[in-house]
Scaffold this motif. Sequence first.
Motif, mmCIF file in Angstrom:
data_model
loop_
_atom_site.group_PDB
_atom_site.id
_atom_site.type_symbol
_atom_site.label_atom_id
_atom_site.label_comp_id
_atom_site.label_asym_id
_atom_site.label_seq_id
_atom_site.Cartn_x
_atom_site.Cartn_y
_atom_site.Cartn_z
ATOM 1 N N ALA A 42 17.183 39.390 -25.445
ATOM 2 C CA ALA A 42 18.107 40.523 -25.536
ATOM 3 C C ALA A 42 18.581 40.728 -26.974
ATOM 4 C CB ALA A 42 19.302 40.290 -24.616
ATOM 5 N N ARG A 43 18.866 39.644 -27.674
ATOM 6 C CA ARG A 43 19.288 39.781 -29.077
ATOM 7 C C ARG A 43 18.156 40.350 -29.923
ATOM 8 N NH1 ARG A 43 22.284 34.988 -27.644
ATOM 9 N NH2 ARG A 43 20.530 33.620 -28.145
ATOM 10 N N ALA A 44 16.940 39.861 -29.685
ATOM 11 C CA ALA A 44 15.789 40.391 -30.427
ATOM 12 C C ALA A 44 15.587 41.868 -30.117
ATOM 13 C CB ALA A 44 14.532 39.590 -30.081
ATOM 14 N N CYS A 45 15.861 42.268 -28.879
ATOM 15 C CA CYS A 45 15.724 43.672 -28.499
ATOM 16 C C CYS A 45 16.695 44.546 -29.285
ATOM 17 C CB CYS A 45 15.967 43.831 -27.004
ATOM 18 S SG CYS A 45 15.784 45.516 -26.390
ATOM 19 N N GLY A 46 17.922 44.064 -29.478
ATOM 20 C CA GLY A 46 18.884 44.829 -30.268
ATOM 21 C C GLY A 46 18.402 45.048 -31.683
ATOM 22 N N ASP A 47 17.820 44.017 -32.285
ATOM 23 C CA ASP A 47 17.290 44.149 -33.648
ATOM 24 C C ASP A 47 16.100 45.111 -33.678
ATOM 25 O OD1 ASP A 47 19.158 42.337 -34.680
ATOM 26 O OD2 ASP A 47 17.844 40.614 -34.329
ATOM 27 N N PRO A 62 26.951 56.468 -28.267
ATOM 28 C CA PRO A 62 27.835 55.300 -28.318
ATOM 29 C C PRO A 62 27.998 54.558 -27.001
ATOM 30 C CG PRO A 62 29.137 57.304 -28.238
ATOM 31 C CD PRO A 62 27.698 57.740 -28.345
ATOM 32 N N VAL A 63 27.457 55.083 -25.902
ATOM 33 C CA VAL A 63 27.590 54.444 -24.595
ATOM 34 C C VAL A 63 26.232 53.906 -24.151
ATOM 35 C CG1 VAL A 63 28.197 54.762 -22.169
ATOM 36 C CG2 VAL A 63 29.513 55.933 -23.952
ATOM 37 N N ILE A 64 26.189 52.611 -23.791
ATOM 38 C CA ILE A 64 24.996 52.001 -23.220
ATOM 39 C C ILE A 64 25.189 51.921 -21.708
ATOM 40 C CG2 ILE A 64 23.649 49.870 -23.029
ATOM 41 C CD1 ILE A 64 24.181 49.334 -25.940
ATOM 42 N N HIS A 65 24.189 52.345 -20.949
ATOM 43 C CA HIS A 65 24.257 52.312 -19.492
ATOM 44 C C HIS A 65 23.475 51.111 -18.976
ATOM 45 C CE1 HIS A 65 25.784 56.498 -19.371
ATOM 46 N NE2 HIS A 65 25.009 56.649 -20.441
ATOM 47 N N CYS A 66 23.995 50.470 -17.933
ATOM 48 C CA CYS A 66 23.282 49.345 -17.331
ATOM 49 C C CYS A 66 23.623 49.268 -15.855
ATOM 50 C CB CYS A 66 23.613 48.025 -18.029
ATOM 51 S SG CYS A 66 25.287 47.399 -17.736
ATOM 52 N N GLN A 74 24.442 41.467 -19.161
ATOM 53 C CA GLN A 74 24.322 40.534 -20.291
ATOM 54 C C GLN A 74 23.331 41.051 -21.324
ATOM 55 O OE1 GLN A 74 23.431 36.889 -17.947
ATOM 56 N NE2 GLN A 74 25.034 35.944 -19.197
ATOM 57 N N THR A 75 22.211 41.593 -20.860
ATOM 58 C CA THR A 75 21.224 42.149 -21.791
ATOM 59 C C THR A 75 21.833 43.286 -22.590
ATOM 60 O OG1 THR A 75 19.412 41.546 -20.290
ATOM 61 C CG2 THR A 75 18.934 43.197 -21.975
ATOM 62 N N ALA A 76 22.543 44.185 -21.912
ATOM 63 C CA ALA A 76 23.189 45.301 -22.598
ATOM 64 C C ALA A 76 24.229 44.822 -23.593
ATOM 65 C CB ALA A 76 23.828 46.239 -21.575
ATOM 66 N N THR A 77 24.977 43.785 -23.240
ATOM 67 C CA THR A 77 26.014 43.253 -24.127
ATOM 68 C C THR A 77 25.411 42.655 -25.393
ATOM 69 O OG1 THR A 77 27.491 42.811 -22.256
ATOM 70 C CG2 THR A 77 27.907 41.597 -24.291
ATOM 71 N N GLU A 78 24.340 41.889 -25.236
ATOM 72 C CA GLU A 78 23.689 41.301 -26.418
ATOM 73 C C GLU A 78 23.078 42.392 -27.297
ATOM 74 O OE1 GLU A 78 23.831 38.214 -27.343
ATOM 75 O OE2 GLU A 78 24.792 37.430 -25.537
ATOM 76 N N ILE A 79 22.471 43.397 -26.685
ATOM 77 C CA ILE A 79 21.917 44.515 -27.458
ATOM 78 C C ILE A 79 23.021 45.227 -28.219
ATOM 79 C CG2 ILE A 79 20.875 46.818 -27.231
ATOM 80 C CD1 ILE A 79 19.213 45.671 -24.906
ATOM 81 N N ALA A 80 24.147 45.479 -27.554
ATOM 82 C CA ALA A 80 25.267 46.161 -28.205
ATOM 83 C C ALA A 80 25.782 45.369 -29.402
ATOM 84 C CB ALA A 80 26.391 46.387 -27.197
ATOM 85 N N ASP A 81 25.894 44.060 -29.247
ATOM 86 C CA ASP A 81 26.381 43.224 -30.355
ATOM 87 C C ASP A 81 25.449 43.312 -31.554
ATOM 88 O OD1 ASP A 81 28.581 42.430 -28.925
ATOM 89 O OD2 ASP A 81 27.754 40.473 -28.342
ATOM 90 N N ARG A 82 24.134 43.300 -31.309
ATOM 91 C CA ARG A 82 23.185 43.375 -32.419
ATOM 92 C C ARG A 82 23.185 44.769 -33.050
ATOM 93 N NH1 ARG A 82 23.195 40.004 -35.096
ATOM 94 N NH2 ARG A 82 21.318 40.780 -36.138
ATOM 95 N N LEU A 83 23.312 45.805 -32.234
ATOM 96 C CA LEU A 83 23.371 47.158 -32.795
ATOM 97 C C LEU A 83 24.617 47.328 -33.660
ATOM 98 C CD1 LEU A 83 22.180 49.286 -29.731
ATOM 99 C CD2 LEU A 83 20.937 48.914 -31.877
#
Length: 234
Positions: A42-47, A62-66, A74-83
């Motif tokens: 998930a973190r790699a996906c954000g990058d 600005p809104v991620i849907h999951c 959790q995947t959305a949260t990790e992606i959001a943190d990396r973005l």
Amino acid sequence: MSEPLMPESYHAIIRHGAYHQREGAPSARQPYALTDEGLAQARACGDELAAMIAQHGLQLAPVIHCSHQLRAWQTATEIADRLRAHGHEITEIHETGALAERGLGSAANLTVAEIEAVLRDDPRHEAPPAGWKSDSDYRLPLEGAESLMMAGARVAGHLRDSAGAGAGRLTVHVGHGASFRHAAHHLGLLEKEDLAKLSMFHARALLLCYRGHDSWSRFAGAWKVRTPKEDPID
């Protein structure tokens, strides 16, 4: 007088990362968390998504849907943190039942063997056909169950609703492989005969472009091609 052109919108559909699963249970609405591997995916996906945004000059919504499943959140949260680390503004992770995987109704989170035993012991129902898990049109004859096609129609409806609201921007949707694939069929992106041949990589973005009048195309990213012996559970 010609109709005005609608601004394009872009949509990243992302299957959750690898997660802890109950052995033998169809991977649908299990409530378990990502594994360490899934968190890293998930973190790699954000990058990767940040790089795709920069490469194609996109503007991120600005809104991620999951879905409500923990693995998707959790995947959305990790992606959001990396973005955010790449300078993007994410104000909300919006959970919605519209992005859930196929529902098995009252058989949710039972194993395949347990589900087949339930049907065998219920005189009202016939045994499910061989390969029923991956049969796009088969719906368990149990309260609240969906077919894969029904789940895909639900997800396609969510994407269509998001298309109008996100004109000119890239909107991120984190959900589940089988329902995303069947949604792609409903949107005219995949032929029905291709559904069993394809899957989605864990936590890898597949970008779609919407051009109005229900016209969709794949913009970037790739489907995963199944190996002949690969288990079709998503």
